[in-house]
Enzyme design. Sequence first.
Site, short mmCIF file in Angstrom:
data_model
loop_
_atom_site.label_atom_id
_atom_site.label_comp_id
_atom_site.label_asym_id
_atom_site.label_seq_id
_atom_site.Cartn_x
_atom_site.Cartn_y
_atom_site.Cartn_z
N ASP A 393 0.81 -1.22 0.00
CA ASP A 393 0.00 0.00 0.00
C ASP A 393 0.84 1.28 0.00
O ASP A 393 0.46 2.27 -0.62
CB ASP A 393 -0.92 0.01 1.22
CG ASP A 393 -2.02 -1.03 1.12
OD1 ASP A 393 -2.37 -1.39 -0.03
OD2 ASP A 393 -2.52 -1.47 2.16
N VAL A 394 1.99 1.24 0.65
CA VAL A 394 2.79 2.46 0.77
C VAL A 394 3.46 2.84 -0.54
O VAL A 394 4.14 3.86 -0.62
CB VAL A 394 3.85 2.34 1.89
CG1 VAL A 394 3.20 2.16 3.23
CG2 VAL A 394 4.84 1.23 1.60
#
Lengths: 464, 102
Positions: A393-394
Site C-alpha cells: 500500500d505504501v
Amino acid sequence: MTPNLAASLYLISGVLFILALRGLSSPETSRQGNFFGILGMALAITVTFLSVDILFSGFIFIICALAIGGSIGAIIAHKISMTAMPQLVAGFHSLVGLAAVLVALSAFYNPEAFGLGTFNNIKTASLIEMSIGTSIGAITFTGSVIAFSKLQGLMSSAAITFKGQHFINLLIGIGIVSLITYITINQNSHIFWLLIISSFLVGVLLIIPIGGADMPVVISMLNSYSGWAAAGIGFTLENTALIITGALVGSSGAILSYIMCKGMNRSFFSVILGGFGGTDSALQKNKDRKPVKSGNAEDAAFLMKNASSVIIVPGYGMAVAQAQHVLREMADNLKKHGVKVSYAVHPVAGRMPGHMNVLLAEANVPYDEVFEQENINSDFANTDVAFVIGANDVTNPVAKTDPQSPIYGMPILDVEKAKSILFVKRSLSPGYAGIDNELFYRDNTLMLFEDAKKMTEEIVKNLD
Amino acid sequence: MEIDPFIFRLSIFVLSIFVGYYVVWSVTPSLHTPLMSVTNAISSVIIVGAIVAASSLSSDVGFELYNMFGLAAIVLAAINIFGGFLVTQRMLKMYKKKKKVK
C-alpha cells in the site's frame, strides 16, 4: 532528608529524563541519553528511600520486590526478539497502568503515608487527581492487554465491532465522570473499586474495535495514556519527577500517534472509532485481470547487478519472513558489484513507530543507508531499480491520483518513478487497505512471486 | 492570598508538556521505537509512589493490604524499569554507521 532537598533532587531527576529523550535526536548521542535516563531513575529511587521512615524488615521486602521485578525485566529485555518489540512495548504499558492503579489504591486506603489526610478524610483536590490517575491507569492496563493479545496473536487482530458500541462507551464514560464526582463528595471505597472496574471495561471496549493495521496508532496512544496516568499520580503524590515524566511521556505518545495517523492518512478519530482493517473494504474495482510480468531470481539478480543504483523498500512482510539478514547480504553483494544501495522506510513500515529501522539495524544495516520517506522520495526518479519487499500500500500511486481511493492523500514512496520495479510478493493479493496496486501491471514492473526470505536467498545465489 | 502549591505543580506540568513536545519532535524517526521503550522505562518512576506505599509498614500491625499493593506495584514498575532501559540499550547498540573501509 528534608522535603525541600528531596523535591530539588526529584527536579534534577526530571531534567535527566528530558536529557534522555533529547539524546535520541541522533544515534550518536542516543546511548548517552539512555544513560541519563538510568541515572535519573537511580536518583529518584535513592531519594525516595532516604526520605521515607522505613523499618528494616520493610526495607528487605522492598529490595526483594525490586530484585524480582528487575530480574524478570532483565531476562525479558535480553530474550525478546526485535520483531516482537510491538507486543513487548504494549505489555510494558499495561504494567505502568496497573502500577498506577495499585499506587492510587494504596494511597486511598492509607493516605497518611502520602500526607494526603486520613482514611475517609482525604483532601478533595487529592481525591480528584487520584481518581483521574486511577481511571486512566486502569484504561491503559486493559487496553494494553488487549493490544498485546492482538499483536501476539492470542486473539484475532481483526476489528471486533457490534451495534451500539459507541453508545455503550459514551454511557460508561459518563458513568466514570459521575463516579469521580461522587467519590470527591463521599469517599466510599466501594465506589472507588467500581471506578476501577468500569475503567477496566472502557479499556477493553476502546481497543477491541481497532483492527490490526491500526496497531501502530494504538501503541502510541497507549504510550500517551500511560504518561497521563503517571502525571495524575504525580499530582496526588506531589512529586515533581513524576509530573515532569508523565507530561513528557504523554506528549511523546501523542506526537507519535499523530505521526502514525498521518503516515496512514487516517484521522485520529476514525482510528479510535475503529472498524478499519476488516475485509469489507476489499471491494475490487478492476475485476479484469491485466497481464503481469513475473520473473525469477535470476532475472532480478541480473537486473540489479547491472544497475548503478538500487533502492530497497522493505515492508512488514519482510519482517514477518525474517528476511532482513539475507536482505543485507544481498545489499553487500550488490555493493561489491559497484551498485549504490539505499533503503527507503515509510513511517508505518512496521507494526510500531520506527520498527523497520530497528529490524534493519539488527541485521547490521548501517543507519546512514536508511532514509525516511521525505529524504529519499526525490531519488527514485534517478534510480535504476526499486526493490520492493513485503510492502504494498505504501507504494500505491492511487494515493496521489484517485480521490475515491481509501488511501487517497496518504504519503507514499515514489517507487513508480524508478526505471524498473521489482516486487517480492507471494501473490497479487491486495494489502491491508484492500485495494489493488496498479504498479503490478506496469511494463517496467517484474513480479517475483515467492516468500520474501526464499526469494532473496535465491537472488544472493545468482549474484555470485 | 497565598498561591496554592497545586498551581506550581500545574505550571511544571504544563511547561513539561511543551518541553516534551519540542524534544520529541527533534527525535529522529529512525529512533522512534527506542523512544517508546525509553519513555516506558521512565514513566515507571511511579515506583517512588510504590516505595512510599510499601514502606509505611507499622511494626505492631504487620502487613496491611495497602502495603501489598505497594509491593506489587514495585515488582511491576521494576520489570518496566529494568526491561525498558535494557531493551533500549540493546536496540541502540545495533545502530551502526557505515564502515569507510574497502
